[in-house]
Enzyme design. Structure first.
Site, PDB file in Angstrom:
ATOM      1  N   GLU A 262      76.160  60.260 -29.928  1.00  0.00           N
ATOM      2  CA  GLU A 262      77.562  60.710 -29.750  1.00  0.00           C
ATOM      3  C   GLU A 262      78.264  60.897 -31.101  1.00  0.00           C
ATOM      4  OE1 GLU A 262      79.832  59.438 -26.478  1.00  0.00           O
ATOM      5  OE2 GLU A 262      78.088  58.651 -25.412  1.00  0.00           O
TER       6      GLU A 262
ATOM      7  N   GLU B 124      77.914  59.771 -40.203  1.00  0.00           N
ATOM      8  CA  GLU B 124      78.352  60.803 -41.166  1.00  0.00           C
ATOM      9  C   GLU B 124      79.366  61.734 -40.500  1.00  0.00           C
ATOM     10  OE1 GLU B 124      75.011  60.083 -40.590  1.00  0.00           O
ATOM     11  OE2 GLU B 124      75.004  58.755 -42.320  1.00  0.00           O
TER      12      GLU B 124
HETATM   13  C1  LIG Z   1      68.650  57.433 -27.403  1.00  0.00           C
HETATM   14  C2  LIG Z   1      69.443  58.685 -27.550  1.00  0.00           C
HETATM   15  C3  LIG Z   1      70.282  59.092 -26.518  1.00  0.00           C
HETATM   16  C4  LIG Z   1      70.982  60.296 -26.620  1.00  0.00           C
HETATM   17  N1  LIG Z   1      71.714  60.745 -25.541  1.00  0.00           N
HETATM   18  C5  LIG Z   1      72.253  61.976 -25.584  1.00  0.00           C
HETATM   19  C6  LIG Z   1      72.867  62.559 -24.424  1.00  0.00           C
HETATM   20  O1  LIG Z   1      72.963  61.931 -23.369  1.00  0.00           O
HETATM   21  N2  LIG Z   1      73.299  63.848 -24.501  1.00  0.00           N
HETATM   22  C7  LIG Z   1      73.209  64.584 -25.645  1.00  0.00           C
HETATM   23  O2  LIG Z   1      73.627  65.722 -25.649  1.00  0.00           O
HETATM   24  N3  LIG Z   1      72.659  64.056 -26.769  1.00  0.00           N
HETATM   25  C8  LIG Z   1      72.175  62.782 -26.766  1.00  0.00           C
HETATM   26  N4  LIG Z   1      71.590  62.251 -27.878  1.00  0.00           N
HETATM   27  C9  LIG Z   1      71.538  63.047 -29.102  1.00  0.00           C
HETATM   28  C10 LIG Z   1      72.458  62.556 -30.200  1.00  0.00           C
HETATM   29  O3  LIG Z   1      73.803  62.747 -29.830  1.00  0.00           O
HETATM   30  C11 LIG Z   1      72.064  63.290 -31.482  1.00  0.00           C
HETATM   31  O4  LIG Z   1      70.805  62.798 -31.880  1.00  0.00           O
HETATM   32  C12 LIG Z   1      73.090  63.121 -32.584  1.00  0.00           C
HETATM   33  O5  LIG Z   1      74.291  63.777 -32.269  1.00  0.00           O
HETATM   34  C13 LIG Z   1      72.581  63.655 -33.929  1.00  0.00           C
HETATM   35  O6  LIG Z   1      72.045  64.939 -33.804  1.00  0.00           O
HETATM   36  P1  LIG Z   1      70.588  65.269 -34.364  1.00  0.00           P
HETATM   37  O7  LIG Z   1      69.660  64.217 -33.874  1.00  0.00           O
HETATM   38  O8  LIG Z   1      70.278  66.675 -34.055  1.00  0.00           O
HETATM   39  O9  LIG Z   1      70.714  65.075 -35.932  1.00  0.00           O
HETATM   40  P2  LIG Z   1      71.193  66.191 -36.983  1.00  0.00           P
HETATM   41  O10 LIG Z   1      72.444  66.818 -36.531  1.00  0.00           O
HETATM   42  O11 LIG Z   1      70.042  67.055 -37.307  1.00  0.00           O
HETATM   43  O12 LIG Z   1      71.507  65.270 -38.252  1.00  0.00           O
HETATM   44  C14 LIG Z   1      70.496  64.794 -39.138  1.00  0.00           C
HETATM   45  C15 LIG Z   1      71.205  64.046 -40.271  1.00  0.00           C
HETATM   46  O13 LIG Z   1      72.076  64.950 -40.977  1.00  0.00           O
HETATM   47  C16 LIG Z   1      73.400  64.415 -40.996  1.00  0.00           C
HETATM   48  N5  LIG Z   1      74.378  65.502 -40.907  1.00  0.00           N
HETATM   49  C17 LIG Z   1      74.352  66.592 -40.079  1.00  0.00           C
HETATM   50  N6  LIG Z   1      75.441  67.350 -40.286  1.00  0.00           N
HETATM   51  C18 LIG Z   1      76.168  66.732 -41.242  1.00  0.00           C
HETATM   52  C19 LIG Z   1      77.399  67.030 -41.905  1.00  0.00           C
HETATM   53  N7  LIG Z   1      78.116  68.124 -41.604  1.00  0.00           N
HETATM   54  N8  LIG Z   1      77.844  66.169 -42.860  1.00  0.00           N
HETATM   55  C20 LIG Z   1      77.131  65.067 -43.179  1.00  0.00           C
HETATM   56  N9  LIG Z   1      75.962  64.735 -42.599  1.00  0.00           N
HETATM   57  C21 LIG Z   1      75.496  65.557 -41.648  1.00  0.00           C
HETATM   58  C22 LIG Z   1      73.467  63.526 -39.769  1.00  0.00           C
HETATM   59  O14 LIG Z   1      74.504  62.573 -39.897  1.00  0.00           O
HETATM   60  C23 LIG Z   1      72.094  62.903 -39.781  1.00  0.00           C
HETATM   61  O15 LIG Z   1      72.062  61.847 -40.717  1.00  0.00           O
HETATM   62  C24 LIG Z   1      70.910  61.052 -27.810  1.00  0.00           C
HETATM   63  C25 LIG Z   1      70.091  60.616 -28.868  1.00  0.00           C
HETATM   64  C26 LIG Z   1      69.366  59.462 -28.736  1.00  0.00           C
HETATM   65  C27 LIG Z   1      68.464  59.047 -29.887  1.00  0.00           C
END
Ligand SMILES: Cc1cc2nc3c(=O)[nH]c(=O)nc-3n(C[C@H](O)[C@H](O)[C@H](O)COP(=O)(O)OP(=O)(O)OC[C@H]3O[C@@H](n4cnc5c(N)ncnc54)[C@H](O)[C@@H]3O)c2cc1C
Length: 383
Positions: free
Chosen positions: A364, A368
């Protein structure tokens, strides 16, 4: 100012705490080891109101305030991280968008998913190539075809997908892109063309099912559009404001549990002829834990209170989420330290709490992204 919970909130807290202690906490370890979802407890949550925390009474909710809703998730977090995440996602992500944006027809889902007799709700935003950057990254698309939407694409990390009646899906409805190109659509989980992948193998939260979801020409009626076409991003962001209070609440609950284990252990464990609680190094860790939990809880209740007043709370929810989730990781880490070698053992619950807490700074909106949200508000800038 009044920092006390009112009488109703105290009674609610006790009722939820007692329920969690009897029906949820005893099964937390089993849920972690087997990955089984504790349906037995969920069935009993319906009548208690835990499945309708944000749902008005007229649609089957318990009619509680936002602070009480946060308290309920906190208590669940104290009892079992997996169950807390499933119920927080159901309430904060799976039901809230329908409460906020649903038509009367769509609100018929609410009594169904809050009764405890049926499956729950879920929300699919994240994709294999898009998490933090939903606006630029979402590729799942929905196209109008007669009186139906045709949906194609895939989602990742969808909490509750396999135990949900429907998945609210963020889709691109305008291929031109931009902030008004996304929409939310309610997709029943029995829709032909929808495939829910196997449970993801995760570091922790094993009792909370997380899945990839594939949409292959999934057809739903046009009336399944939730809210306004093109307003999906806006609707998502305001849903996440509330959801972040939920993740903060789980974190405070996890930290509270770790702290209680640590204080009890420190009183009992002997070293150098006395309980380790008499060692200043241990006392300092416990003092830091207590202070950080208190600070996180105060931020959390303040954000929930603002929400209840109908005032803006985006920044406060981001602050509460960021602080509480990072706090929980540190508190669980220090609670393991207080336990010495036993803290690292699977015989004790600390390592599970630590693994469960680790997700909270990611889901959620990562820490960052929370800092980005806060910085935008304090600098009053768009970037
Ligand atoms: C157990 C679990 C349950 C989940 N449940 C749900 C759910 O029910 N529904 C749903 O839709 N999603 C769900 N998620 C997904 C979760 O919300 C995302 O993993 C999260 O939002 C981060 O997105 P990402 O994994 O694509 O990482 P990315 O967006 O690829 O980020 C990778 C890294 O880059 C950093 N980063 C990215 N953009 C920026 C920026 N602009 N400035 C600084 N740093 C940045 C991030 O902070 C992170 O450290 C779940 C994830 C897990 C692991």
């Amino acid at each position: 100012m009044d920092f006390d919970l009112n009488e109703e909130q105290r009674m609610w807290q006790k009722a939820v705490h007692d329920f969690v202690e009897a029906e949820v906490r005893p099964f937390a370890r089993e849920a972690d080891e087997t990955g089984e979802f504790n349906w037995k407890a969920v069935r009993k949550m319906g009548p208690l109101g835990l499945l309708g925390l944000n749902i008005p009474e007229e649609y089957g909710g318990p009619g509680i305030d936002a602070v009480s809703a946060a308290i309920a998730i906190e208590e669940l977090g104290w009892g079992c991280g997996s169950m807390a995440l499933a119920i927080a996602a159901h309430n904060g992500l799976g039901s809230t968008p329908i409460v906020l944006y649903g038509s009367e027809q769509q609100k018929k889902w609410l009594p169904l998913v809050s009764s405890g007799q049926n499956k729950l709700g879920s929300l699919a935003l994240t994709e294999p190539g898009a998490g933090s950057d939903l606006q630029g990254g979402v590729r799942t698309k929905a196209e109008k075809d007669g009186n139906e939407w045709a949906i194609n694409g895939s989602k990742m990390w969808c909490t509750n997908a396999s135990i949900a009646e429907y998945i609210i899906t963020l889709v691109r409805t305008d291929p031109a892109g931009g902030s008004r190109s996304l929409s939310m659509i309610i997709v029943p989980t029995d829709a032909p063309g929808l495939t829910i992948g196997p449970p993801e193998k995760k570091m922790g939260l094993h009792g909370s099912p997380t899945h990839a979801v594939i949409y292959e020409d999934v057809r739903v009626p046009l009336v399944n559009l939730l809210g306004e076409e093109g307003k999906g991003l806006h609707q998502t962001l305001s849903t996440l404001d509330g959801g972040r209070i939920g993740i903060g609440a789980i974190s405070v609950g996890l930290a509270q549990a770790a702290f209680e284990y640590a204080t009890n252990y420190a009183r009992e464990r002997q070293a150098f002829g006395k309980p380790i609680a008499e060692l200043q190094a241990i006392q300092w860790m416990l003092a830091d834990m207590a202070t950080q939990i208190e600070a996180a809880r105060t931020l959390l209740y303040k954000a929930a209170w603002l929400k209840e007043q109908g005032r803006p709370y985006t920044m406060e929810a981001a602050m509460a989420k960021m602080f509480a989730t990072e706090m929980a990781e540190k508190v669980c880490r220090d609670a393991i330290q207080v336990h010495g070698g036993y803290g690292y053992s699977q015989e004790y619950p600390l390592e599970r709490l630590y693994r469960d807490a680790r997700l909270m700074t990611i889901g959620e909106g990562t820490s960052e992204i929370q800092r980005l949200v806060i910085a935008r508000q304090v600098l009053k800038m768009e970037f």
